[in-house]
Design a protein around this motif. Structure first.
Motif, mmCIF file in Angstrom:
data_model
loop_
_atom_site.group_PDB
_atom_site.id
_atom_site.type_symbol
_atom_site.label_atom_id
_atom_site.label_comp_id
_atom_site.label_asym_id
_atom_site.label_seq_id
_atom_site.Cartn_x
_atom_site.Cartn_y
_atom_site.Cartn_z
ATOM 1 N N VAL A 1 0.872 -1.212 0.173
ATOM 2 C CA VAL A 1 0.351 0.081 0.195
ATOM 3 C C VAL A 1 0.656 0.856 0.155
ATOM 4 N N ASN A 2 1.968 1.098 0.615
ATOM 5 C CA ASN A 2 2.129 2.256 1.079
ATOM 6 C C ASN A 2 3.724 2.831 -0.295
ATOM 7 N N ALA A 3 4.182 1.265 -0.877
ATOM 8 C CA ALA A 3 4.553 1.710 -2.083
ATOM 9 C C ALA A 3 3.901 1.912 -3.017
ATOM 10 N N ALA A 4 2.379 1.895 -3.424
ATOM 11 C CA ALA A 4 1.818 2.311 -4.314
ATOM 12 C C ALA A 4 1.887 3.912 -3.843
ATOM 13 N N ASP A 5 1.383 4.315 -2.662
ATOM 14 C CA ASP A 5 1.580 5.922 -2.439
ATOM 15 C C ASP A 5 2.613 6.202 -3.110
ATOM 16 N N ALA A 6 4.554 5.628 -2.304
ATOM 17 C CA ALA A 6 4.995 6.393 -3.289
ATOM 18 C C ALA A 6 5.254 6.952 -4.941
ATOM 19 N N LEU A 7 4.732 5.194 -5.444
ATOM 20 C CA LEU A 7 5.242 5.831 -6.982
ATOM 21 C C LEU A 7 3.492 6.530 -7.625
ATOM 22 N N ARG A 8 2.744 6.782 -7.009
ATOM 23 C CA ARG A 8 1.543 7.867 -7.216
ATOM 24 C C ARG A 8 2.598 8.806 -7.245
ATOM 25 N N ALA A 9 3.032 9.528 -6.283
ATOM 26 C CA ALA A 9 4.005 10.245 -5.592
ATOM 27 C C ALA A 9 4.237 11.193 -6.541
ATOM 28 N N VAL A 10 5.252 10.020 -7.625
ATOM 29 C CA VAL A 10 6.217 10.271 -8.647
ATOM 30 C C VAL A 10 5.692 9.939 -10.235
ATOM 31 N N GLY A 11 4.480 9.787 -9.833
ATOM 32 C CA GLY A 11 3.473 9.940 -11.294
ATOM 33 C C GLY A 11 3.551 8.958 -11.761
ATOM 34 N N SER A 12 4.335 7.833 -11.265
ATOM 35 C CA SER A 12 3.832 6.512 -11.530
ATOM 36 C C SER A 12 2.736 5.678 -11.213
ATOM 37 N N ASP A 13 1.551 6.081 -12.031
ATOM 38 C CA ASP A 13 -0.114 5.282 -11.491
ATOM 39 C C ASP A 13 0.335 3.923 -11.736
ATOM 40 N N ALA A 14 1.173 3.587 -13.389
ATOM 41 C CA ALA A 14 0.603 2.575 -13.454
ATOM 42 C C ALA A 14 1.589 1.539 -13.081
ATOM 43 N N GLU A 15 2.421 1.752 -12.722
ATOM 44 C CA GLU A 15 3.996 1.063 -11.419
ATOM 45 C C GLU A 15 2.896 0.527 -9.961
ATOM 46 N N ALA A 16 2.175 2.142 -9.883
ATOM 47 C CA ALA A 16 1.740 1.444 -8.594
ATOM 48 C C ALA A 16 0.287 0.592 -8.299
ATOM 49 N N VAL A 17 -0.353 0.368 -9.373
ATOM 50 C CA VAL A 17 -1.159 -0.791 -9.895
ATOM 51 C C VAL A 17 -0.388 -2.129 -9.548
ATOM 52 N N ALA A 18 0.465 -2.087 -10.661
ATOM 53 C CA ALA A 18 1.335 -3.445 -10.606
ATOM 54 C C ALA A 18 1.304 -3.849 -9.465
ATOM 55 N N THR A 19 1.710 -3.204 -8.532
ATOM 56 C CA THR A 19 3.004 -3.152 -7.072
ATOM 57 C C THR A 19 1.162 -4.253 -6.157
ATOM 58 N N LEU A 20 -0.016 -3.264 -6.319
ATOM 59 C CA LEU A 20 -1.069 -3.167 -5.792
ATOM 60 C C LEU A 20 -1.454 -4.856 -5.894
ATOM 61 N N GLU A 21 -1.343 -5.533 -6.927
ATOM 62 C CA GLU A 21 -1.609 -6.307 -7.864
ATOM 63 C C GLU A 21 -1.089 -7.643 -7.460
ATOM 64 N N ARG A 22 0.446 -6.889 -7.470
ATOM 65 C CA ARG A 22 1.641 -8.118 -6.337
ATOM 66 C C ARG A 22 1.023 -8.931 -5.004
ATOM 67 N N GLY A 23 0.562 -7.408 -4.266
ATOM 68 C CA GLY A 23 0.326 -7.524 -2.863
ATOM 69 C C GLY A 23 -1.293 -8.600 -2.835
ATOM 70 N N LEU A 24 -2.376 -8.150 -3.843
ATOM 71 C CA LEU A 24 -2.946 -8.916 -3.919
ATOM 72 C C LEU A 24 -3.399 -10.601 -4.462
ATOM 73 N N ALA A 25 -2.654 -11.071 -5.118
ATOM 74 C CA ALA A 25 -2.063 -12.391 -5.886
ATOM 75 C C ALA A 25 -1.176 -12.462 -4.198
ATOM 76 N N ARG A 26 -0.146 -12.219 -4.072
ATOM 77 C CA ARG A 26 0.118 -12.643 -2.159
ATOM 78 C C ARG A 26 -1.336 -12.722 -1.030
ATOM 79 N N VAL A 27 -2.010 -11.508 -1.015
ATOM 80 C CA VAL A 27 -2.791 -11.797 0.747
ATOM 81 C C VAL A 27 -4.167 -11.329 -1.114
ATOM 82 N N PRO A 28 -5.391 -11.807 -1.119
ATOM 83 C CA PRO A 28 -6.106 -11.771 -2.132
ATOM 84 C C PRO A 28 -7.434 -11.185 -1.590
#
Length: 288
Positions: free
Chosen positions: A143-170
């Motif tokens: 969650v926090n990594a996605a926020d950091a990526l959003r802050a630098v304008g990397s929304d697509a990377e933020a989504v990918a990070t959250l999806e990786r998290g959901l693969a672990r904790v659906p």
């Protein structure tokens, strides 16, 4: 002291922890009350924190000093010149404490949050990535990594990070909620709504998730659904500030002024000094 510290925590949950109260708590002779004042500072606007918490940077208790440093990250530039050295010392103490526990994902997430508060998003992201490596199922890291990526304008990377998290904790409500917000920013409305709804299903006791989903429903034109959801939610959380404000606003936008007045009266009763409540009262002709 325990009773007063507990009272502060409950006031904060109901939006009643204001700068004046924080300042008084920060000057309390009991260390426990001062510590809670620092921990609750996230409920205050950034601009209000230096005046309230500045004295705690030189507190005799280390736990209080480092908690004040954490809470002041991002607003430390507004401290008076004489407090700047104290902030730097306390900030160094806080960072050293977290690095001492760097084998724990929690410490890395806390360090990342501190770096993010200081505007150092890349350093923050490095800390969150370390937390993920230490515990690939640790939800706050994603969650926090996605926020950091959003802050630098990397929304697509933020989504990918959250999806990786959901693969672990659906079944993580926090990850679904964050993914929904990220998809809203990317304009992926349908998938965003599914994620936000799923978060409320997984964690029905979260007033925040319910509120955000109601706002999303309203923004997509499902006004009746949004109003119904907020009315149901306010039966559970009758004094929720954001829900009362949103429901009053939704009724007003739809021209339902009697319904607006009813909600505004509840809003005023719960938050008599709140500027939003006062403004709404003036707009619908409710005398104070």
């Amino acid at each position: 002291a325990i009773v007063r510290a507990s009272a502060l925590e409950r006031l904060a949950r109901h939006g009643r922890f204001d700068p004046g109260l924080a300042g008084r708590a920060a000057r309390d002779p009991e260390p426990l009350v001062r510590l809670v004042a620092a921990r609750l500072a996230d409920a205050l606007p950034l601009a209000a924190r230096p005046a309230a918490l500045g004295p705690l940077l030189s507190d005799a208790r280390r736990a209080i000093r480092i908690e004040a440093a954490r809470a002041l990250a991002g607003s430390q530039a507004s401290l008076t010149a004489d407090l700047q050295p104290a902030w730097q010392r306390a900030a160094d103490e806080y960072a050293a404490t977290l690095r001492h526990n760097a084998d724990r994902p929690e410490a890395n997430v806390a360090l990342g949050g501190f770096e993010a508060g200081l505007g150092r998003q890349r350093e923050a992201l490095d800390a969150f990535v370390r937390a993920m490596r230490l515990d690939p199922a640790f939800v706050p890291a994603y969650v926090n990594a996605a926020d950091a990526l959003r802050a630098v304008g990397s929304d697509a990377e933020a989504v990918a990070t959250l999806e990786r998290g959901l693969a672990r904790v659906p079944d993580s409500a926090a990850l679904h909620h964050s993914l929904g917000l990220a998809r809203v920013r990317m304009g992926e409305t349908d998938s965003a709504m599914r994620s936000l709804k799923r978060a409320t299903e997984l964690e029905p006791d979260s007033a925040r998730y319910t509120y955000v989903y109601a706002v999303a429903l309203h923004s997509t034109g499902r006004v009746a659904d949004a109003v119904k959801l907020l009315e149901q939610a306010l039966a559970r959380w009758p004094n929720d500030h954001d829900m009362l404000l949103a429901l009053a606003s939704f009724h007003m936008q739809a021209g339902r002024f009697d319904a607006t007045r009813d909600v505004v009266r509840r809003f005023i009763a719960a938050y008599p000094a709140d500027p939003d409540a006062q403004e709404l009262a003036a707009q619908v002709g409710i005398a104070r």
